[in-house]
Design a protein around this motif. Structure first.
Motif, mmCIF file in Angstrom:
data_model
loop_
_atom_site.group_PDB
_atom_site.id
_atom_site.type_symbol
_atom_site.label_atom_id
_atom_site.label_comp_id
_atom_site.label_asym_id
_atom_site.label_seq_id
_atom_site.Cartn_x
_atom_site.Cartn_y
_atom_site.Cartn_z
ATOM 1 N N MET A 124 0.837 -1.203 0.000
ATOM 2 C CA MET A 124 0.000 0.000 0.000
ATOM 3 C C MET A 124 0.872 1.253 0.000
ATOM 4 O O MET A 124 1.837 1.346 0.754
ATOM 5 N N ASN A 125 0.524 2.199 -0.858
ATOM 6 C CA ASN A 125 1.192 3.499 -0.854
ATOM 7 C C ASN A 125 0.375 4.443 0.025
ATOM 8 O O ASN A 125 -0.756 4.793 -0.320
ATOM 9 N N LEU A 126 0.948 4.838 1.170
ATOM 10 C CA LEU A 126 0.198 5.636 2.139
ATOM 11 C C LEU A 126 -0.236 6.972 1.554
ATOM 12 O O LEU A 126 -1.368 7.411 1.769
ATOM 13 N N THR A 127 0.631 7.619 0.817
ATOM 14 C CA THR A 127 0.291 8.924 0.242
ATOM 15 C C THR A 127 -0.929 8.828 -0.658
ATOM 16 O O THR A 127 -1.835 9.675 -0.602
ATOM 17 N N ASP A 128 -0.974 7.771 -1.483
ATOM 18 C CA ASP A 128 -2.128 7.587 -2.369
ATOM 19 C C ASP A 128 -3.409 7.390 -1.572
ATOM 20 O O ASP A 128 -4.457 7.953 -1.900
ATOM 21 N N LYS A 129 -3.329 6.574 -0.513
ATOM 22 C CA LYS A 129 -4.524 6.317 0.302
ATOM 23 C C LYS A 129 -4.985 7.583 1.023
ATOM 24 O O LYS A 129 -6.183 7.844 1.123
ATOM 25 N N ILE A 130 -4.031 8.348 1.529
ATOM 26 C CA ILE A 130 -4.362 9.609 2.195
ATOM 27 C C ILE A 130 -5.082 10.549 1.225
ATOM 28 O O ILE A 130 -6.084 11.190 1.571
ATOM 29 N N ASN A 131 -4.584 10.619 0.010
ATOM 30 C CA ASN A 131 -5.211 11.475 -0.999
ATOM 31 C C ASN A 131 -6.599 10.967 -1.362
ATOM 32 O O ASN A 131 -7.537 11.759 -1.545
ATOM 33 N N CYS A 140 -0.650 4.485 10.764
ATOM 34 C CA CYS A 140 -1.718 4.880 9.852
ATOM 35 C C CYS A 140 -1.826 3.893 8.693
ATOM 36 O O CYS A 140 -2.926 3.438 8.343
ATOM 37 N N LYS A 141 -0.686 3.529 8.127
ATOM 38 C CA LYS A 141 -0.670 2.590 6.995
ATOM 39 C C LYS A 141 -1.268 1.247 7.392
ATOM 40 O O LYS A 141 -2.104 0.690 6.670
ATOM 41 N N PHE A 142 -0.851 0.722 8.537
ATOM 42 C CA PHE A 142 -1.344 -0.588 8.941
ATOM 43 C C PHE A 142 -2.816 -0.539 9.366
ATOM 44 O O PHE A 142 -3.551 -1.504 9.158
#
Length: 207
Positions: free
Chosen positions: A1-8, A40-42
């Protein structure tokens, strides 16, 4: 998972940036911005596993980003750290609504506060909701999958708590083997990652 992408995707990039730019404890050995991002990612990985709604994912992500904000760098009284994190979240949440796309309602804000409280360590109560279970599990689980587990997790926690590095290493096997998670998701991941982590600990003890 790419955290930045999920945050966006969740529309909370302003919140992520706010935490990363203003967190007073960003330079601590362990309870730093890297830790906040990993939890956050997990938490979002756990949310995907349980197919939670985007709104639940948003609340989980915000809670994870704030859960150790302004940490004291000491585990001696985690009540202070929880209070600092909640106060920081409340201060953020009370800012001008026009500045942040993901400003929370009163009900959502209360859920975030309860989520942050669920990460208090040592644990005093069992998490009441699946979201709380996921966040608590993520707080510990993420460390096991850190590429540099010995330095970024074990040695970093030892430094913050004034524990001799060798003692910290010697305690790892017992801790890692005895930990019980709240969710099937975390327990399965723990069993998957355990052999690799124990091998790293054994190598470090021999060096």
């Amino acid at each position: 998972m790419n955290l930045t992408d999920k945050i966006n995707e969740l529309g909370i990039s302003q919140i992520y940036n706010y935490v990363m730019e203003t967190n007073p404890s960003s330079d601590l050995p362990y309870h730093n911005n890297f830790h906040l991002g990993q939890v956050c990612k997990f938490a979002l990985l756990g949310a995907d596993y349980y197919q939670l709604s985007d709104n639940d994912k948003k609340l989980l992500a915000i809670s994870a980003l704030f859960h150790d904000y302004n940490h004291t760098g000491s585990g001696k009284n985690d009540d202070i750290n929880i209070e600092n994190a909640i106060n920081a979240f409340i201060e953020f949440n009370n800012q001008d609504i026009k500045k942040f796309k993901s400003f929370l309602t009163e009900d959502e804000s209360n859920k975030v506060i309860d989520l942050i409280k669920a990460t208090r360590y040592p644990y005093m109560t069992d998490p009441k909701t699946l979201l709380q279970q996921i966040l608590r599990d993520s707080d510990f689980l993420q460390g096991m999958f850190c590429e540099d587990y010995i330095n970024k997790i074990v040695m970093a926690i030892a430094k913050e708590n004034g524990i001799p590095p060798k003692v910290m290493l010697q305690n790892q096997s017992g801790l890692l083997n005895s930990i019980k998670f709240c969710t099937k998701w975390a327990n399965d991941m723990h069993q998957e990652g355990l052999p690799t982590i124990l091998s790293k600990v054994e190598s470090a003890l021999k060096s």
